[in-house]
Design an enzyme around this catalytic site. Structure first.
Site, PDB file in Angstrom:
ATOM      1  CB  THR A  80       5.288  -0.756   4.796  1.00 35.87           C
ATOM      2  OG1 THR A  80       3.899  -0.434   4.594  1.00 35.87           O
ATOM      3  CG2 THR A  80       5.936  -1.045   3.460  1.00 35.87           C
TER       4      THR A  80
ATOM      5  CB  THR B   8      -0.900   0.040   1.256  1.00 32.26           C
ATOM      6  OG1 THR B   8      -0.079   0.256   2.410  1.00 32.26           O
ATOM      7  CG2 THR B   8      -1.680  -1.264   1.417  1.00 32.26           C
ATOM      8  NE  ARG B   9      -0.484   7.322  -1.651  1.00 30.17           N
ATOM      9  CZ  ARG B   9      -1.554   7.786  -1.014  1.00 30.17           C
ATOM     10  NH1 ARG B   9      -2.695   7.091  -1.008  1.00 30.17           N
ATOM     11  NH2 ARG B   9      -1.527   8.936  -0.386  1.00 30.17           N
ATOM     12  CE  LYS B  10      -3.325   1.925   5.343  1.00 31.95           C
ATOM     13  NZ  LYS B  10      -4.200   0.934   6.012  1.00 31.95           N
ATOM     14  CB  THR B  11       5.722   3.821   2.483  1.00 33.75           C
ATOM     15  OG1 THR B  11       5.301   5.050   1.860  1.00 33.75           O
ATOM     16  CG2 THR B  11       5.262   2.646   1.628  1.00 33.75           C
TER      17      THR B  11
END
Length: 299
Positions: free
Chosen positions: A278, A142-145
């Site tokens: 992440t 995902t964009r949960k970085t």
């Protein structure tokens, strides 16, 4: 054996590696390196040791870039993508260069490798679960970085054998509940997005029910995310949507964990995305040990 025979480092532009390495080094040493006076510039060798058996080695291009920036060389004993172990400690590489420069690069390089290898290891584990179950789809991130560290984390997913999903907001349109609520309807949100993204960019819509999925598909969305569905409800909704919209991509997301992933496998689900690739992902433990002049480097 490496998870992939491809050289994934070829996906990273050299100027990007240099920029990141310079930023990390500047963050860690913004002015004086006071301890550098103690060790000077005599040539030393340092052993990179992995102390987490079962680690999938990842992040090598970033590790190399940091040490290249400070005038050191890295010789790897294992290829990126290989699983390290089974011994409790595995020699992964040897770093050679001026003592103070090896120590300048040590922490930024280790931070990259530990984080990258942890993500690659978890990614490989989840990919193996999917393969063992015979599931046809893709496990995705995902964009949960971590802010400023996304390239490393997305690259690590590739090394581990899963999909990165979209890299950023510019890579694909994803219309979430807040977009829909702000504009008034899924149909209008898809139409507005399509008017600017053209033919070359997919549109995905986050849906909380089968009915919302039908509206999104009818409006022309290529990807339907069934968000926060219980596995049994997901299977019913995905099958129904695929029956009426066979060309649409079905993604399951929300609340999926490594422990529950297998419950979401379905012939009608194409993608399962997990933030835990992440967020909260364990790191792999690496250390760098400078050798005394009379100590041989041993594997």
């Amino acid at each position: 054996m490496s998870l992939t025979a491809r050289d994934l480092s070829q996906t990273i532009p050299p100027h990007t590696l240099r920029r990141l390495a310079q930023e990390w080094l500047l963050e860690d040493t913004p002015n004086f390196d006071l301890a550098g006076l103690c060790v000077g510039s005599r040539k030393v060798k340092a052993r990179l040791l992995c102390k987490t058996p079962g680690t999938v080695l990842a992040g090598c291009p970033f590790f190399d870039a940091v040490f290249k920036e400070v005038g050191c060389a890295v010789e790897w004993t294992h290829a990126e993508g290989q699983m390290l172990g089974p011994d409790s400690v595995t020699l992964a590489a040897v770093v050679t260069g001026p003592a103070r420069c090896v120590l300048l690069g040590e922490r930024p390089a280790l931070n990259c490798l530990a984080r990258a290898s942890g993500i690659a290891t978890r990614s490989a584990q989840l990919r193996s679960l999917a393969q063992a179950a015979g599931w046809h789809g893709q496990v995705a991130g995902t964009r949960k970085t971590t802010p400023g560290f996304r390239l490393v984390e997305k690259y690590s997913m590739l090394v581990g054998g899963v999909s990165t999903h979209r890299y950023d907001l510019s890579s694909m349109v994803m219309l979430k509940d807040n977009h829909v609520w702000a504009v008034g309807s899924i149909t209008q949100a898809v139409a507005d997005a399509r008017s600017v993204c053209g033919f070359s960019t997919k549109v995905e819509v986050e849906c909380r029910s089968e009915e919302e999925g039908r509206e999104a598909a009818s409006a022309g969305a290529e990807v339907i995310m069934l968000d926060n569905f219980q596995p049994e409800d997901l299977h019913v909704a995905a099958q129904a949507l695929k029956q009426d919209f066979p060309g649409v991509i079905i993604e399951a997301s929300g609340g999926v964990t490594p422990e529950t992933l297998s419950r979401y496998f379905s012939p009608h689900v194409d993608v399962i995305s997990l933030g835990c690739l992440t967020q909260g992902c364990p790191i792999s433990d690496f250390s760098l040990k400078v050798q005394r002049p009379d100590t041989p480097v041993r594997p």
